[in-house]
Design an enzyme around this catalytic site. Structure first.
Site, short mmCIF file in Angstrom:
data_model
loop_
_atom_site.label_atom_id
_atom_site.label_comp_id
_atom_site.label_asym_id
_atom_site.label_seq_id
_atom_site.Cartn_x
_atom_site.Cartn_y
_atom_site.Cartn_z
N GLU A 70 0.08 -1.22 5.64
CA GLU A 70 1.12 -0.80 6.58
C GLU A 70 0.97 0.67 6.94
O GLU A 70 1.17 1.08 8.08
CB GLU A 70 2.51 -1.06 5.97
CG GLU A 70 3.66 -0.90 6.96
CD GLU A 70 4.28 0.49 7.00
OE1 GLU A 70 5.13 0.74 7.87
OE2 GLU A 70 3.91 1.36 6.18
N ASP A 105 0.82 -1.22 0.00
CA ASP A 105 0.00 0.00 0.00
C ASP A 105 0.85 1.27 0.00
O ASP A 105 2.03 1.24 0.33
CB ASP A 105 -0.95 0.03 1.21
CG ASP A 105 -0.21 0.12 2.55
OD1 ASP A 105 0.79 -0.60 2.72
OD2 ASP A 105 -0.64 0.91 3.41
N ASP A 138 7.86 4.08 -1.51
CA ASP A 138 7.45 3.55 -0.21
C ASP A 138 6.13 2.82 -0.40
O ASP A 138 5.09 3.44 -0.44
CB ASP A 138 7.32 4.70 0.79
CG ASP A 138 6.91 4.23 2.17
OD1 ASP A 138 6.86 3.02 2.39
OD2 ASP A 138 6.60 5.09 3.01
N ASP A 167 12.12 -1.50 3.69
CA ASP A 167 11.23 -0.33 3.78
C ASP A 167 12.00 0.86 4.35
O ASP A 167 11.46 1.63 5.14
CB ASP A 167 10.03 -0.71 4.70
CG ASP A 167 8.86 0.25 4.57
OD1 ASP A 167 8.85 1.07 3.64
OD2 ASP A 167 7.96 0.16 5.42
N HIS A 220 5.94 9.89 0.96
CA HIS A 220 4.60 10.43 1.22
C HIS A 220 4.43 11.82 0.61
O HIS A 220 3.62 12.60 1.09
CB HIS A 220 4.28 10.49 2.73
CG HIS A 220 4.37 9.17 3.43
ND1 HIS A 220 3.89 8.96 4.70
CD2 HIS A 220 4.86 7.96 3.04
CE1 HIS A 220 4.09 7.71 5.06
NE2 HIS A 220 4.69 7.08 4.06
ZN LIG Z 1 6.86 2.10 4.13
#
Ligand SMILES: [Zn+2]
Length: 416
Positions: free
Chosen positions: A181, A86, A147, A204, A387
């Protein structure tokens, strides 16, 4: 010499990021968004095609697979590589258009779909390191999704390497791709028995060479203030407003320390995250963070005392303080299995990189997995500016991450 196919890895990554897999913090479904399974299904098909064993996708969107051992040694621990499909709810993940900038020349990159989004090497020394090599950005309207699709792509490419190079000896390796996550539910429906691994690694993390083996220990806290209620028209000398006391409690918190905005590195903090109430009753929600679990108790005591001192100034008012465990520093588990992080360091060094051990001022799926019985540090993939619309990643970093996975498989085999 591990020869990861850079072109195939690039192509794979660019393909995965175009699939919208944004998770939803408001949803009570599992997975929180059905579209996460779109990537899950593709990975399921590709893993089968590659020839892995036990390939499976369950109703919750978890994808599992095995690279069987090809070693004569019998007692090699089963290791697992994990990443999440995700992307973060903070920034759109619809119609991601990845752009490959070959041989990045160091100039500012103006993203074509939104010219206000500019990636400048003057803002990032890490970007400067990538001059002369390939980097990938989004196009301006969305995040990139490195990510954690970089983790997904890197694990898939490493799996391909193991399958195509049977002379590289390793024990049984499990792969798991998780949904949700980014909304804190990545391990909620994971089947640890089915996973059947002894030790794990999440892919990650950020800068090449970095490994994270430590996270915050985290609690929540609620302060509930019970005021004294009366009809407002006839309330003189009777009514004590709980909302106003909640304000006074917040005002009594230290201004220059003990908060996220005033702490860094190994310092802990308390942080008010919600407030709700009516004149009769108000509740303030906090998060409490520290690297040392023991110190959380001291943070709670201090916070409780501040609130009690405020409340004591009001006749008839009472308060409750409720502490709630959220997650724990994975180092507590990893210290009992020092080989897990040590082998990761060795694998990273074998790729020619310098190891940078870091602490995460937050939690990871790895911290939860560690306490679920799978000691699980986090390894870099290269992702940067996550993000956000300026998210980017260097292709060479992903190549090094895939090499690290292959070396890890070999190190565990050699040391057994
Ligand atoms: Zn991540």
């Amino acid at each position: 010499m591990i020869n990861i196919n850079k072109e195939a890895l690039t192509e794979r990554f660019m393909r995965y990021v175009q699939i919208d897999t944004q998770s939803d913090p408001e949803s009570n479904n599992f997975p929180t968004t059905e579209k996460q399974k779109d990537l899950g299904k593709l990975l399921f098909e590709e893993l089968k095609q590659m020839g892995l064993s036990d390939v499976d996708m369950d109703e919750f969107g978890y994808v599992y697979a095995t690279i069987p051992s090809n070693s004569d040694k019998k007692n090699i621990p089963v290791i697992c590589f994990c990443s999440h499909v995700d992307t973060a709810p903070d920034c759109s993940g619809t119609n991601v258009k990845p752009l490959l900038h070959k041989n990045y020349n160091g100039t500012d990159i103006v993203l074509p779909d939104d010219h206000t989004q500019v990636l400048r090497k003057s803002d990032s020394s890490y970007l400067e390191n990538h001059i002369g090599s390939d980097i990938i950005t989004a196009s301006g309207n969305t995040l990139l999704g490195a990510d954690d699709k970089s983790g997904v792509a890197v694990i898939m490419q490493a799996a391909q390497y193991f399958i195509s190079n049977p002379s590289v000896k390793h024990g049984a390796i499990r792969i798991v791709f998780t949904p949700d996550e980014e909304v804190g539910k990545g391990t909620a429906k994971i089947d640890m028995k089915k996973l059947g691994a002894d030790f794990g690694y999440t892919l990650d993390g950020g800068e090449a060479g970095s490994m994270e083996d430590e996270t915050f220990s985290a609690d929540g806290a609620s302060i509930i203030i019970n005021g004294v209620i009366a009809h407002p028209g006839y309330a003189k000398d009777k009514l004590v407003n709980a909302i106003k006391i909640a304000g006074a409690v917040l005002d009594a918190l230290p201004k220059n320390e003990w908060s996220p905005e005033t702490t860094s590195e190994k310092q802990g903090f308390v942080h008010p995250v919600s407030i709700s109430g009516i004149a009769e009753k108000a509740t303030i929600g906090f998060i409490v963070r520290d690297f040392k679990t023991e110190t959380l108790t001291a943070h709670h005591s201090r916070l409780k005392k501040i609130a009690e001192d405020v409340v004591a100034g009001y006749k008839g008012v009472t308060m409750e303080y409720i502490a709630k465990e959220q997650y724990r520093n994975m180092k507590e588990v990893l210290d009992k299995h020092p080989q897990v992080a040590a082998y990761a360091s060795e694998a990273i060094e074998r790729t020619g990189l310098k190891v940078k051990t870091e602490s995460i001022r937050g939690g990871t799926d790895g911290s939860r997995l560690s306490f679920m019985g799978l000691p699980c540090p986090n390894i870099f993939t290269g992702m940067q500016n996550i993000h956000s619309k300026l998210e980017w990643i260097g292709v060479n970093d992903m190549v090094k991450a895939a090499e690290t996975i292959v070396h890890l498989g070999m190190v565990w085999e050699e040391k057994t």
